[in-house]
Scaffold this motif. Sequence first.
Motif, PDB file in Angstrom:
ATOM      1  N   LEU A  11       0.745  -1.189  -0.197  1.00  0.00           N
ATOM      2  CA  LEU A  11       0.083  -0.019  -0.070  1.00  0.00           C
ATOM      3  C   LEU A  11       0.744   1.347   0.008  1.00  0.00           C
ATOM      4  O   LEU A  11       0.391   2.185  -0.493  1.00  0.00           O
ATOM      5  N   SER A  12       1.963   1.265   0.597  1.00  0.00           N
ATOM      6  CA  SER A  12       2.912   2.241   0.585  1.00  0.00           C
ATOM      7  C   SER A  12       3.497   2.752  -0.883  1.00  0.00           C
ATOM      8  O   SER A  12       3.601   3.735  -1.385  1.00  0.00           O
ATOM      9  N   ALA A  13       3.759   1.365  -1.621  1.00  0.00           N
ATOM     10  CA  ALA A  13       4.063   1.794  -2.763  1.00  0.00           C
ATOM     11  C   ALA A  13       2.964   2.324  -3.809  1.00  0.00           C
ATOM     12  O   ALA A  13       3.436   3.031  -4.640  1.00  0.00           O
ATOM     13  N   LEU A  14       1.733   1.690  -3.700  1.00  0.00           N
ATOM     14  CA  LEU A  14       0.745   2.285  -4.201  1.00  0.00           C
ATOM     15  C   LEU A  14       0.654   3.841  -3.976  1.00  0.00           C
ATOM     16  O   LEU A  14       0.241   4.359  -4.992  1.00  0.00           O
ATOM     17  N   SER A  15       0.435   4.313  -2.698  1.00  0.00           N
ATOM     18  CA  SER A  15       0.327   5.637  -2.518  1.00  0.00           C
ATOM     19  C   SER A  15       1.587   6.525  -3.083  1.00  0.00           C
ATOM     20  O   SER A  15       1.105   7.708  -3.414  1.00  0.00           O
ATOM     21  N   ALA A  16       2.556   5.845  -3.174  1.00  0.00           N
ATOM     22  CA  ALA A  16       3.611   6.789  -3.664  1.00  0.00           C
ATOM     23  C   ALA A  16       3.302   7.084  -5.248  1.00  0.00           C
ATOM     24  O   ALA A  16       3.833   7.982  -5.604  1.00  0.00           O
ATOM     25  N   ARG A  17       2.617   6.368  -5.782  1.00  0.00           N
ATOM     26  CA  ARG A  17       2.225   6.407  -7.419  1.00  0.00           C
ATOM     27  C   ARG A  17       1.168   7.477  -7.597  1.00  0.00           C
ATOM     28  O   ARG A  17       1.015   7.857  -8.637  1.00  0.00           O
ATOM     29  N   CYS A  18       0.324   7.539  -6.427  1.00  0.00           N
ATOM     30  CA  CYS A  18      -0.773   8.587  -6.735  1.00  0.00           C
ATOM     31  C   CYS A  18      -0.320   9.924  -6.655  1.00  0.00           C
ATOM     32  O   CYS A  18       0.683  10.324  -6.481  1.00  0.00           O
ATOM     33  N   THR A  19      -1.026  10.692  -7.565  1.00  0.00           N
ATOM     34  CA  THR A  19      -0.791  11.896  -7.871  1.00  0.00           C
ATOM     35  C   THR A  19      -1.049  13.236  -6.852  1.00  0.00           C
ATOM     36  O   THR A  19      -0.609  14.339  -6.690  1.00  0.00           O
ATOM     37  N   VAL A  20      -1.586  12.609  -5.665  1.00  0.00           N
ATOM     38  CA  VAL A  20      -1.888  13.507  -4.467  1.00  0.00           C
ATOM     39  C   VAL A  20      -1.193  12.777  -3.466  1.00  0.00           C
ATOM     40  O   VAL A  20      -0.965  11.696  -3.093  1.00  0.00           O
ATOM     41  N   PRO A  21      -0.685  13.541  -2.252  1.00  0.00           N
ATOM     42  CA  PRO A  21      -0.230  13.000  -1.157  1.00  0.00           C
ATOM     43  C   PRO A  21      -1.182  12.180  -0.696  1.00  0.00           C
ATOM     44  O   PRO A  21      -2.427  12.386  -0.320  1.00  0.00           O
ATOM     45  N   VAL A  22      -0.991  10.822  -0.101  1.00  0.00           N
ATOM     46  CA  VAL A  22      -1.648   9.878   0.587  1.00  0.00           C
ATOM     47  C   VAL A  22      -1.183   9.381   1.826  1.00  0.00           C
ATOM     48  O   VAL A  22       0.095   9.287   2.045  1.00  0.00           O
ATOM     49  N   THR A  23      -1.874   9.615   3.055  1.00  0.00           N
ATOM     50  CA  THR A  23      -1.638   8.902   4.263  1.00  0.00           C
ATOM     51  C   THR A  23      -2.155   7.488   4.500  1.00  0.00           C
ATOM     52  O   THR A  23      -3.202   7.246   4.105  1.00  0.00           O
ATOM     53  N   VAL A  24      -1.207   6.609   4.521  1.00  0.00           N
ATOM     54  CA  VAL A  24      -1.650   5.180   4.481  1.00  0.00           C
ATOM     55  C   VAL A  24      -1.525   4.624   6.397  1.00  0.00           C
ATOM     56  O   VAL A  24      -0.490   4.911   6.983  1.00  0.00           O
ATOM     57  N   THR A  25      -2.600   4.148   6.835  1.00  0.00           N
ATOM     58  CA  THR A  25      -2.336   3.638   8.228  1.00  0.00           C
ATOM     59  C   THR A  25      -2.974   2.175   7.940  1.00  0.00           C
ATOM     60  O   THR A  25      -4.114   1.809   7.602  1.00  0.00           O
ATOM     61  N   VAL A  26      -2.196   1.295   8.516  1.00  0.00           N
ATOM     62  CA  VAL A  26      -2.495  -0.232   8.484  1.00  0.00           C
ATOM     63  C   VAL A  26      -2.432  -0.691   9.828  1.00  0.00           C
ATOM     64  O   VAL A  26      -1.296  -0.450  10.639  1.00  0.00           O
ATOM     65  N   GLU A  27      -3.372  -1.188  10.630  1.00  0.00           N
ATOM     66  CA  GLU A  27      -3.491  -1.642  12.076  1.00  0.00           C
ATOM     67  C   GLU A  27      -3.794  -3.082  11.861  1.00  0.00           C
ATOM     68  O   GLU A  27      -5.250  -3.334  11.866  1.00  0.00           O
ATOM     69  N   LEU A  28      -3.158  -3.981  11.594  1.00  0.00           N
ATOM     70  CA  LEU A  28      -3.445  -5.380  11.595  1.00  0.00           C
ATOM     71  C   LEU A  28      -2.503  -6.112  12.555  1.00  0.00           C
ATOM     72  O   LEU A  28      -1.199  -5.983  12.713  1.00  0.00           O
TER      73      LEU A  28
END
Length: 139
Positions: A11-28
């Motif tokens: 998901l971090s890699a996906l967010s880096a390719r998005c054209t807007v800043p993305v905050t990713v939070t994973v709690e598993l």
Amino acid sequence: IQTVRGIVAALSALSARCTVPVTVTVELPERPAPAIEGIAYFTVSELLQNISKHSGARTAEVDLWRTEDRLLIQVRDDGHGGASTDGGTGLAGLTERLGSVDGLFAVDSPPGGPTSVTAELPWRHRTGSAAGTAVARSR
């Protein structure tokens, strides 16, 4: 699919390719079964592509967590809204894909925004998986 390294890295890699800043939070507490992890990855990928192409957003957030026997995904953006599962193939396809595994897909995107998409998948255990909790910021 990049889930081989785990859903946090994927998901971090996906967010880096998005054209807007993305905050990713994973709690598993652990990784889900490969099939569920793959569907979660694909779902977030499609939603971030939609944000890049259609939303006009300045920021986005992706949250992934487990509650009892469900994996929950929420993707939000501050764009102009108007997203719908009617018409087009992207969101309607996600609805079908999640439904095929007893999942749910809900879009809340009033005209003028913001947009919030919630996806829910059944939790299935993966054997020998490590726990993962992380917050990643992109751009």
